[in-house]
Design an enzyme around this catalytic site. Sequence first.
Site, PDB file in Angstrom:
ATOM      1  N   ASP A   1      -6.679   4.160  -5.055  1.00 27.61           N
ATOM      2  CA  ASP A   1      -7.414   4.130  -3.787  1.00 27.61           C
ATOM      3  C   ASP A   1      -8.001   5.535  -3.659  1.00 27.61           C
ATOM      4  O   ASP A   1      -8.158   6.229  -4.688  1.00 27.61           O
ATOM      5  CB  ASP A   1      -6.472   3.765  -2.618  1.00 27.61           C
ATOM      6  CG  ASP A   1      -7.218   3.472  -1.314  1.00 27.61           C
ATOM      7  OD1 ASP A   1      -7.770   2.378  -1.169  1.00 27.61           O
ATOM      8  OD2 ASP A   1      -7.274   4.356  -0.429  1.00 27.61           O
TER       9      ASP A   1
ATOM     10  N   LYS B   1       0.873  -1.174   0.000  1.00 29.95           N
ATOM     11  CA  LYS B   1       0.000   0.000   0.000  1.00 29.95           C
ATOM     12  C   LYS B   1       0.907   1.219   0.000  1.00 29.95           C
ATOM     13  O   LYS B   1       2.032   1.160   0.484  1.00 29.95           O
ATOM     14  CB  LYS B   1      -0.890   0.009   1.249  1.00 29.95           C
ATOM     15  CG  LYS B   1      -2.127   0.866   1.112  1.00 29.95           C
ATOM     16  CD  LYS B   1      -3.262   0.159   0.411  1.00 29.95           C
ATOM     17  CE  LYS B   1      -4.366   1.128   0.048  1.00 29.95           C
ATOM     18  NZ  LYS B   1      -5.560   0.435  -0.485  1.00 29.95           N
TER      19      LYS B   1
END
Length: 449
Positions: A162, A122
């Site tokens: 995201d 991430k």
Amino acid sequence: MSTILDRVFAKDPFEKEFHQAVTEVVRSVKPVLDKNPEYRHANILGRMIEPERVIQFRVPWVDDHGQIKVNRGFRIEMNSAIGPYKGGLRFHSSVNLSILKFLAFEQTFKNALTTLPLGAGKGGADFDPKGKSDNEVMRFCQSFMCELFRHLGPDTDIPAGDIGVGAREIGYLFGMYKKLKNEFSGVLTGKGLNWGGSLIRPEATGYGTVFFAEEMLAIRRESLKDKVCLVSASGNVAQYTIEKLNQLGAKVITISDSSGYIYDEKGIDEAKLQYVIYLKNGKRGRIREYADKYPEAVYTEFNGSLDHNPLWNHKADCAFPSATQNEINAKDAQNMINNGVYVVSEGANMPTMPEGVEIFLDNKILYAPGKAANAGGVAVSGLEMSQNSMRIKWTREEVEAKLKGIMQSIHAACLSASEEYGTPGNYVNGANIAGFVKVADSMMDQGIV
Ligand code: NDP
């Protein structure tokens, strides 16, 4: 068990989101460790909690007024036991190490559940594209990629979008990667359809969340038809959650952004959804404008002094939180139960605070945590990677069918793990355990690395 948590809290005392995510997993997998002492002996959990690599870097860029700005960029390469690092990039002013570590940790279990060979990562930056011009966003993305590119590769680390990173940002990031490496490879997912993207990738997370809810309801021999649904946010996940709910005959009565929410008793039908997509993706406006266009809808500005979010306080059957972490507190969860909500399928990552999760579990509603319910996004990213490697393109119908099959198998894996460890129907335990076992076994096979 508490020693692992004590160590995490002591080492990084200010990473509260990371603590929250780790605490839940540690509690869920305790019976697995008790039954399989070899995991404890190999300190699997201790190793899973520590990212394989954390990259932090300076991102300087110039705004439209010639001012020099600087942001902080990150990439957490969390776990590569079952495949290359895979997970989104978040651009939002709140981004910090704790938030990205929690997201990367959750990604480990989520990616394992997809059945695809995807490790976990991430990343992102404390940069907010909201209110920036296209040129400013492009310059930021280019500067961000000027550092990140050296850590990426189609077999090493493959980011996606995201919050704050959609098709526009992925395009700018890909353009700079290609220039720097002099190579056209599938190093990002969520790409444009003309240059390597997969059909259904934009829809995948929202559709998948709805498919998961369908699976949970099927156990009770029910469907989504005529169900009244609450949806939060109006970004990528929210938009396609609403689209699929409409296709399945449900009625969605709420939508929001970080400023406030819309209550539309008549339902956000396909035409209204198309307006939302134009408003948020094209005009980049605010959700309050929905009430100007559709006067039957009511807009309420969020009031920071309230102890609850009024969006969650309407009569409904199902809820699809699609904004961000910790958007549902204990009061919100109780309001939902009082209003008849008995299906919660999380599009966002960790949107429910631990006290809210307890309320859902105590009331035995159909509650799917984000790491299971929203895995459709990364699953179709995995399918995009396969299509890139094979130099082929599957049809919309093919990808949607594969997505549905993956969501069904995630549901089945969670349910069966929850039953095996004595908490049938507890999808929190089920998701944590099923994801953990797959990664743990792979780490055991690969030795101490
Ligand atoms: P987008 O950037 O497309 O949309 C984000 C939405 O959430 C916007 O409506 C935004 O409002 C709202 N929002 C963001 N922060 C807050 C906040 N603090 N309070 C209230 N509203 C907020 O992001 P996505 O739709 O892609 O992501 C939404 C969630 O889904 C995130 O939790 C993400 O991690 C998760 N997710 C996304 C996946 C994907 O494929 N995109 C995959 C799996 C999970 P505003 O416009 O005002 O900022």
